[in-house]
Design an enzyme around this catalytic site. Structure first.
Site, PDB file in Angstrom:
ATOM      1  CD  GLU B 263      69.157   5.137  21.016  1.00 58.58           C
ATOM      2  OE1 GLU B 263      68.456   4.114  21.276  1.00 58.58           O
ATOM      3  OE2 GLU B 263      68.607   6.233  21.578  1.00 58.58           O
ATOM      4  CB  CYS B 300      66.395   8.631  21.802  1.00 57.00           C
ATOM      5  SG  CYS B 300      65.630   7.406  21.879  1.00 57.00           S
TER       6      CYS B 300
END
Lengths: 526, 526
Positions: B263, B300
């Site tokens: 990720e 994120c």
């Protein structure tokens, strides 16, 4: 029969010289001339696929099901025209191809049923909890959506079930993805016929024309271009270890990584346990010989390895197997090249230190070319463990019997195996309980574990797993056969606090599709 | 607090000099000395993990659930010791870390519930049809099994929820996989504490000691070694685009490919539609400013991009946003390096042609180091579309407002975006219907699409999707948050014609686990 490349459901006039399809049994060219697609053709196909995706990704599930059924119908209606062309091009017997046609139309209809039923999108609903402390929970609803255009490579050994309208194409269409097919050169005319069937289905059901393109190529340029094309969102391939690894490496050059599903070689071990051999050596030998020789051994589930502990019963099995192999008539292999490879590889193995020939069939049809000769060899466990060459697939009607000294050595053999599509155990009732470690290790190495059956004959059903640890495939988490093959071409999307009327039907509050949805760990249709 | 590497639940005495943990707010070393693991340590960890896997893969689901709950309990009991150490090491406020601890223990308990309920293994059963023509159907039963040892990389921005016992570790343990953690250097002592909690849970529940290892490394050698180790069966990483791509390239050097879940960056666009701006520009500005500055922008899901059409209401929004940004106090960033990068990157963007500063917070705490300064810039759509640098993530409390001339240009902006973890639309009731293409394109580019909310604050639930198209992640088919994160670490196995008493409980005829199983397209508990 039209022999032109198909770009977004339209035939494209070729430029430059063509090439013929070859009958492997005669070595002669068949009717028709085919033309390699240009890079421009391939680019147009991918761009059209991306455009079609914008409409197809949201299309009514009943239209999608009708489209899949229409392909099945059109293929059925091709009937003997298709069967005969496939037989001429592949050398496969008519009976086998009739069965394969049934499998192909059957799996298209299976995916139609799956899509129509609708629950396959795995809808998960977490309703809002506005009063939760310390923070409220939003309404979150998730389902699977299609990835986008899929590139499918035709497979040499399944002209129908794994090629133009085979399992990869059917599952991609079911998922909601357009398909661009790179035709396998071993069955050019067959591919043209099946491509025509898909065109008719597109026309009849009114789905977007960009859903389907069919590209020929005498070389490898088009395939490589498609794998690297930015609009390609997934690739499906069934073929050799060498070809599969080449595709993986091409895909690694991409800026945007995509899933590439490569099914490669497998030697599909059969472990013969002592009591089973004691009680039915003859029957096991017949079963194994038939499975080894089926379709000239050109199945990815062909049992290329038999493992057993030495015993008088094993000697009986070996003799019976030798007799059966000697009665196996030669058969036409898929291509002259595959036949040459088989000859070279099987002979290389037989010339390895410690490898003994058990039997070689003398029944060679000298009237026809590309003839396979069934061969069976044996080797000690010690030699097998020390020679990695013997672990590699020999594509054709060949198998190697590895003889262990005892239970411990048999377990060591299993531990030394690479990843496999299938693994089989032949055992008597109650016998398995004495081999917990062997069974556990064998299961770790395979996608499908069979008791007292043969690995050939892959059922196309919901529970099938056709995909095992590397080098059987590059991704053991997916299957290329069965209804769950659809999960190769989807990804989840979560909608958070979206208005009900703007949600996909699968996620709407009143469940208008009437599908199973996962709510609080319960699969319910409410 | 023990600061030694943990190999298979045992502390290992270090050799050579150590290194300290740094408090980013003071730049000073905290108590304790840590030691880089050796390659031998890492190899021992992987071998022990593989051994533990042989037992753990078949362990009773209730023991697995008890183990997950025990980790949660042990972490809770660390209480303020853990919170304070994490606050010192990460610069994150105590309140945030208390919330993160709740999320961490909550997700461990969520996975415990999932495992205990049991249906997550997706059992599919196709019963034998012995009378089927032309061929009988075998009995085929399929379920998900764990892959094997998983390597987890600690994430800088979640010392608890995404590190030693975070979502990756919890989902791997839930799947049935041992875990080897490479500690993030930004929270060494925190990791040691949480590692100790896992050791206690292992001891109390009697699961195999090889299930868990914890390795420190001042450099990158151990991480690289673990990714390439033959016994590693999957890797989970959350971090930068650069770090993620380095891992992907390392994994490509493996002989046996494995799933690597990376990720990376995401700029999480918020599209502000005209009517929403007309009706609530002030409220939207407050919401956006708070989300941008939350946790010093180190999420994120931080909204690094705002997209809107020019209008007087947008001017109002911009002014209100500027005011809110100017009231945002500086905050300590996770590490001095992250703070330096933020300064350099945000300033580079601000010096790009056509980019205008909207606001920069003057509220800088000069007593502390590693202080983030909230910054907000704006740019025209034309400039944004022509400068790829502006599409890249700036990790920190920064966002860029892109102003389109009209609806068409707004749609073009969305079409030009890269893959994203989240995408948000701010719209009035009924307004969305005028933007079908924009919404469709936005959905194609993201894993989660939010209406009238902010992307920060990721719910840990069954329907969450935290993973989007590249470069947000390298594999949009999986999530790293929520209960379906468990599906990253499993593969299906099919048992064919296996005796009922030898099948896993999940597949036995009388369904002893009482789980949902898919039979003839129906999820049932019979």
């Amino acid at each position: 029969m039209a022999y032109r490349n198909i770009i977004c459901s339209a035939f494209r006039d070729p430029s430059g010289p063509g090439f013929p399809a070859i009958n492997p049994a005669t070595g002669k060219a068949l009717a028709g001339e085919f033309h390699s697609a240009s890079l421009q053709d391939a680019d147009d196909a991918m761009k059209g696929a991306e455009q079609a995706f914008q409409e197809y990704k949201n299309i009514d599930k009943d239209i999608k099901a009708a489209f899949l059924r229409a392909i099945a119908d059109e293929i059925s209606w091709l009937g003997d025209t298709l069967i005969c062309r496939a037989a001429e091009e592949s050398g496969l017997p008519v009976g086998r191809l009739q069965g394969e046609m049934g499998r192909t139309t059957g799996q298209l209809r299976m995916f139609a049923n799956l899509v129509e039923e609708g629950s396959w999108v795995n809808a998960i609903i977490d309703v809002a909890l506005p009063d939760r402390k310390p923070l409220p929970r939003a309404d979150i609803r998730r389902m699977l959506v299609p990835l986008g255009p899929v590139v499918v490579f035709g497979a040499s050994n399944f002209p129908l079930a794994f090629s133009v309208a085979g399992g990869d194409t059917a599952s991609a269409f079911a998922a909601g993805c357009p398909v661009v097919v790179k035709v396998h050169p071993a069955h050019l005319g067959t591919s043209a016929l099946v491509g025509g069937a898909i065109l008719k289905a597109i026309e009849k059901t009114g789905v977007p024309t960009g859903l389907f393109s069919l590209l020929y190529d005498e070389g490898h340029d088009i395939g490589a271009y498609l794998v690297k094309h930015p609009k390609t969102k997934a690739v499906a391939f069934t073929g050799s270890f060498k070809g599969g690894n080449a595709l993986i490496q091409l895909a690694q050059q991409r800026v945007h990584p995509i899933p590439v599903f490569v099914e490669m070689g497998s030697i599909n071990p059969i472990v013969l346990l002592p009591e089973a051999l004691n009680n039915r050596a003859q029957v096991l030998a017949s079963q194994c010989a038939a499975s080894i020789a089926l379709g000239a051994g050109q199945f990815c589930t062909n049992p290329g390895l038999l493992l057993a502990i030495k015993s008088p019963a094993l000697d009986t099995f070996k003799e019976a197997l030798a007799a059966a192999i000697k009665e196996t008539p030669s058969a036409t292999m898929l291509t002259p090249g595959i036949c040459e490879n088989y000859g070279a590889l099987s002979k290389a193995v037989l010339s390895a230190n410690g490898v003994t020939l058990i039997a070689e069939s003398p029944l060679v049809n000298t009237e026809l070319k590309s003839q396979s000769v069934a061969r069976m060899a044996s080797v000690s466990a010690t030699v097998f463990l020390s020679n990695k060459q013997l672990h590699e697939e020999v594509f054709g009607p060949y198998s190697l019997l590895v003889v262990a000294e005892d239970h411990a050595e048999l377990t060591a053999l299993v531990a030394a195996l690479e990843g496999q599509l299938t693994a089989t155990v032949m055992a008597e009732k109650g016998e398995l309980q004495a081999y917990p470690e062997l069974i556990s290790t064998l299961t770790d190495k395979t996608g499908r574990i069979i008791l007292n059956g043969v690995p050939t004959g892959v059922e196309v059903s919901a529970a099938m797993q056709h995909g095992g640890p590397y080098p059987a495939t590059n991704d053991s988490r997916f299957t290329s056969v069965g209804s769950t093959a659809v999960y190769r071409f989807v990804r989840p999307v979560a909608w958070q606090d979206w208005d009900d009327d703007l949600l996909p039907d699968a996620l709407k509050a009143n469940n208008p599709l009437g599908i199973f949805r996962l709510i609080d760990l319960n699969w319910i249709k409410q």
